[in-house]
Motif scaffolding. Structure first.
Motif, mmCIF file in Angstrom:
data_model
loop_
_atom_site.group_PDB
_atom_site.id
_atom_site.type_symbol
_atom_site.label_atom_id
_atom_site.label_comp_id
_atom_site.label_asym_id
_atom_site.label_seq_id
_atom_site.Cartn_x
_atom_site.Cartn_y
_atom_site.Cartn_z
ATOM 1 N N MET A 1 39.736 58.598 67.362
ATOM 2 C CA MET A 1 39.418 57.407 66.878
ATOM 3 C C MET A 1 38.444 57.306 65.930
ATOM 4 N N ALA A 2 38.601 56.772 64.709
ATOM 5 C CA ALA A 2 37.658 56.720 63.751
ATOM 6 C C ALA A 2 36.399 56.121 64.191
ATOM 7 N N THR A 3 35.105 56.489 63.573
ATOM 8 C CA THR A 3 34.007 55.737 64.358
ATOM 9 C C THR A 3 33.773 54.683 63.337
ATOM 10 N N VAL A 4 33.152 53.784 63.757
ATOM 11 C CA VAL A 4 32.807 52.352 62.961
ATOM 12 C C VAL A 4 31.350 52.725 62.407
ATOM 13 N N LYS A 5 31.369 52.378 61.033
ATOM 14 C CA LYS A 5 30.111 52.721 60.306
ATOM 15 C C LYS A 5 29.608 51.660 59.480
ATOM 16 N N ALA A 6 28.184 51.495 59.431
ATOM 17 C CA ALA A 6 27.754 50.287 58.750
ATOM 18 C C ALA A 6 28.362 49.973 57.382
ATOM 19 N N VAL A 7 28.637 48.937 56.908
ATOM 20 C CA VAL A 7 29.349 48.492 55.808
ATOM 21 C C VAL A 7 28.786 48.832 54.567
ATOM 22 N N ARG A 8 29.684 49.448 53.553
ATOM 23 C CA ARG A 8 29.023 49.936 52.156
ATOM 24 C C ARG A 8 28.016 48.901 51.690
ATOM 25 N N GLY A 9 26.953 49.277 51.302
ATOM 26 C CA GLY A 9 25.737 48.668 50.929
ATOM 27 C C GLY A 9 24.944 47.765 51.784
ATOM 28 N N THR A 10 25.170 48.110 53.149
ATOM 29 C CA THR A 10 24.030 47.866 54.138
ATOM 30 C C THR A 10 23.743 48.843 54.938
ATOM 31 N N ARG A 11 22.448 48.882 55.497
ATOM 32 C CA ARG A 11 22.059 49.922 56.004
ATOM 33 C C ARG A 11 21.217 49.812 57.257
ATOM 34 N N ASP A 12 20.891 50.543 58.307
ATOM 35 C CA ASP A 12 19.986 50.405 59.351
ATOM 36 C C ASP A 12 18.534 50.993 58.990
ATOM 37 N N LEU A 13 17.845 49.945 59.352
ATOM 38 C CA LEU A 13 16.249 50.361 59.337
ATOM 39 C C LEU A 13 15.916 50.889 60.362
ATOM 40 N N LEU A 14 15.321 52.133 60.717
ATOM 41 C CA LEU A 14 14.952 52.837 61.800
ATOM 42 C C LEU A 14 13.663 53.066 61.970
ATOM 43 N N PRO A 15 12.903 53.029 63.306
ATOM 44 C CA PRO A 15 11.798 53.462 63.122
ATOM 45 C C PRO A 15 11.476 55.079 62.875
ATOM 46 N N PRO A 16 10.586 55.427 62.233
ATOM 47 C CA PRO A 16 9.179 54.975 62.143
ATOM 48 C C PRO A 16 9.129 54.328 60.813
ATOM 49 N N GLU A 17 10.410 54.210 60.018
ATOM 50 C CA GLU A 17 10.077 53.842 58.696
ATOM 51 C C GLU A 17 10.162 52.049 58.851
ATOM 52 N N THR A 18 10.652 51.515 59.752
ATOM 53 C CA THR A 18 10.505 49.890 60.025
ATOM 54 C C THR A 18 8.823 49.787 60.185
ATOM 55 N N GLU A 19 8.095 50.685 60.471
ATOM 56 C CA GLU A 19 6.517 50.557 60.585
ATOM 57 C C GLU A 19 5.883 50.027 59.103
ATOM 58 N N LEU A 20 6.573 50.859 58.169
ATOM 59 C CA LEU A 20 6.216 50.575 56.729
ATOM 60 C C LEU A 20 6.621 49.198 56.429
ATOM 61 N N TRP A 21 7.760 48.840 56.794
ATOM 62 C CA TRP A 21 8.318 47.289 56.297
ATOM 63 C C TRP A 21 7.383 46.092 57.295
ATOM 64 N N ASN A 22 7.157 46.557 58.131
ATOM 65 C CA ASN A 22 6.304 45.714 59.017
ATOM 66 C C ASN A 22 5.011 45.539 58.390
ATOM 67 N N ARG A 23 4.234 46.591 57.984
ATOM 68 C CA ARG A 23 3.008 46.736 57.287
ATOM 69 C C ARG A 23 3.158 45.655 56.077
ATOM 70 N N ILE A 24 4.142 45.860 55.169
ATOM 71 C CA ILE A 24 4.211 45.134 53.816
ATOM 72 C C ILE A 24 4.404 43.785 54.305
ATOM 73 N N GLU A 25 5.043 43.345 55.243
ATOM 74 C CA GLU A 25 5.319 41.980 55.571
ATOM 75 C C GLU A 25 4.066 41.284 56.046
ATOM 76 N N ALA A 26 3.354 42.284 56.843
ATOM 77 C CA ALA A 26 1.991 41.624 57.367
ATOM 78 C C ALA A 26 1.161 41.330 56.311
ATOM 79 N N THR A 27 1.108 42.359 55.180
ATOM 80 C CA THR A 27 0.335 42.256 54.380
ATOM 81 C C THR A 27 0.535 40.958 53.561
ATOM 82 N N ALA A 28 1.774 40.579 53.212
ATOM 83 C CA ALA A 28 2.212 39.534 52.487
ATOM 84 C C ALA A 28 1.819 38.135 53.173
ATOM 85 N N ARG A 29 2.046 38.358 54.343
ATOM 86 C CA ARG A 29 1.731 37.021 55.282
ATOM 87 C C ARG A 29 0.118 36.722 55.015
#
Ligand code: ATP
Ligand code: MG
Length: 441
Positions: A1-29
């Motif tokens: 069976m073919a595996t299901v993938k994230a839809v074109r134009g969407t993507r998963d954000l994974l650790p440790p990269e999400t640390e950077l996202w969190n840091r940006i959001e925290a600075t903005a707040r």
């Protein structure tokens, strides 16, 4: 069976990269808080009419990029409502402002949001179908000062401060005034007339825009069209005195605050609702999609969607593009975030019988602020030691004897020292830097 993938134009954000996202959001707040902005969270989908009326039917967003569907009130019901995943957040914020009568206390509303937006665009670097925006709006009745050029300058100064505090270097601020809606209408006519002669030499999109929405021709990115666009009349020449004075006051305040900017008479921005000040912050490191953020004044927006007169100014920054920019420039900061720093302790229960006691110990340590990795009864001294060594700077062995006596075996992976210590002293020991040799584990 073919595996299901994230839809074109969407993507998963994974650790440790999400640390950077969190840091940006925290600075903005943190920065928003200093300017007295409060957070607003609006629904991810809205009535389609909201976007058609605010963003504008002729814009790329509404004409081809929206995720829209017919939603039935009940499974069996015939009556359907057209709903749309929000392609931007200003419309939702202004709708909420009207719905909750936020203008009635006579004060300026200063609101910020952080969240995903959705547009059916061709995915490429810095352009996704689900992307994130951090944005803010200053909106209120005119007597609250919502039309003041000082509001524009304050928002721009806040953005310069935020980008600096995020560590983004080398940004450029471009600003322009598109004037009042009367100025825009006048300029549209001037432009339409000028385009009659040159539009046939331009790209297909521009040929269409020349008729439907001439202002959008200035947004064209096709290289061959650029010399033609440079020769078109400038909006600056169609502004009335009031708009000119307003813009001069904005730039004077920016000068006083030391915010650097460049005037760009071609900057009209994609959305219909902009009036007067429009702006964009760009960054060279982003390549073709070089806009970090865009924004401007929208004095007639509230009325366009049935609300009271409520001039405002706001912006939306692409969080995905902030992340890309930082990844492209700041190696030292990123390394500090990305290198997995080891936990303070790995707790290794020797055998399933010690599992419960291990959880109890981990619970105590974590409550005291320590970062702890909890093993389980399958721990085998040799192989599992290697894994623990990668995850933590110390290991706490919990065998039957240790649980009974309350005297724990601890090994310091950095110094190699192993020893026994009473359970009561464990927190104090684990809070000591692991690399320092003092004879203790
Ligand atoms: P662009 O010219 O890049 O298409 P836009 O004028 O469509 O931008 P706005 O609607 O003003 O953009 O959105 C503000 C910001 O949101 C942009 O400057 C950009 O950083 C970000 N953004 C817009 N569309 C996307 C997308 N599809 N993917 C990632 N970020 C986006
Ligand atoms: Mg776009």
């Amino acid at each position: 069976m073919a595996t299901v993938k994230a839809v074109r134009g969407t993507r998963d954000l994974l650790p440790p990269e999400t640390e950077l996202w969190n840091r940006i959001e925290a600075t903005a707040r943190k920065v928003f808080a200093r300017y007295n902005f409060g957070e607003i969270r609006t629904p991810i989908f809205e009535d389609t009419g909201l976007f058609a009326r605010s963003v504008g039917e002729e814009t790329d967003i509404v004409s081809k990029e929206m995720y829209t569907w017919e939603d039935r009130a009940r499974a069996q019901s015939e009556k359907a409502q057209s709903l749309t995943l929000r392609p931007e957040n200003t419309a939702g914020v202004v709708r909420a402002y009207i719905e909750h009568k936020l203008g009635e206390n006579g004060q300026l509303q200063k609101l910020y949001y952080i969240g995903p937006q959705f547009r059916r665009e061709r995915p490429q670097k810095g352009r996704y179908r689900q992307f994130w925006q951090i944005g803010a709006e200053v909106i209120g009745p005119p007597f609250a000062g919502s039309e003041s050029p000082l509001r524009d300058a304050e928002v721009l100064e806040m953005l310069a401060t935020l980008l600096d505090e995020l560590g983004i270097t080398g940004w450029t601020l471009e600003i322009n005034s598109v004037g009042s809606s009367a100025d825009r209408a006048r300029y549209n006519d001037v432009l339409r007339a000028a385009l009659v002669e040159v539009a046939p030499k331009m790209c297909a999109d521009c040929q269409r825009r020349a008729v439907t929405n001439p202002l959008r021709v200035l947004d064209c990115k096709v290289p061959e069209d650029q010399p033609i666009i440079d020769g078109l009349p400038k909006i600056t020449d169609s502004l009335d005195q009031e708009s000119k004075d307003h813009f001069a006051a904005v730039t004077a305040a920016l000068d006083a605050a030391g915010v650097p900017y460049a005037l760009n008479p071609r900057l009209v921005r994609g959305l219909d609702y902009y009036t007067r000040t429009t702006f964009e912050f760009t960054h060279g490191g982003l390549g073709a999609q070089n806009a970090l953020l865009g924004g401007g004044r929208y004095d007639g927006l509230s009325e366009a969607i049935g609300g009271p007169k409520a001039p405002g100014i706001g912006f939306a920054m692409g969080l995905d593009r902030l992340v890309l920019t930082l990844q492209g420039q700041e190696q030292t900061v990123l390394e500090a975030i990305y290198v997995n720093t080891p936990s303070d302790a790995y707790i290794a229960p020797l055998g399933e019988a010690q599992n419960a006691a291990a959880l109890a110990l981990a619970s105590r340590l974590r409550k005291s602020g320590l970062r702890v990795e909890l093993g389980d009864g399958t721990f085998r001294l040799k192989k599992s030691f290697e894994i623990a060594n990668k995850l933590a700077s110390r290991i706490v062995i919990l065998g039957e004897d240790e649980v009974k006596s309350g005297i724990l075996t601890v090994k310091n992976f950095l110094t190699g020292v192993q020893g026994k210590i009473p359970r009561e002293e464990l927190v104090t020991l684990l809070k000591k830097p692991a690399g320092e040799f003092d004879g203790q584990p």
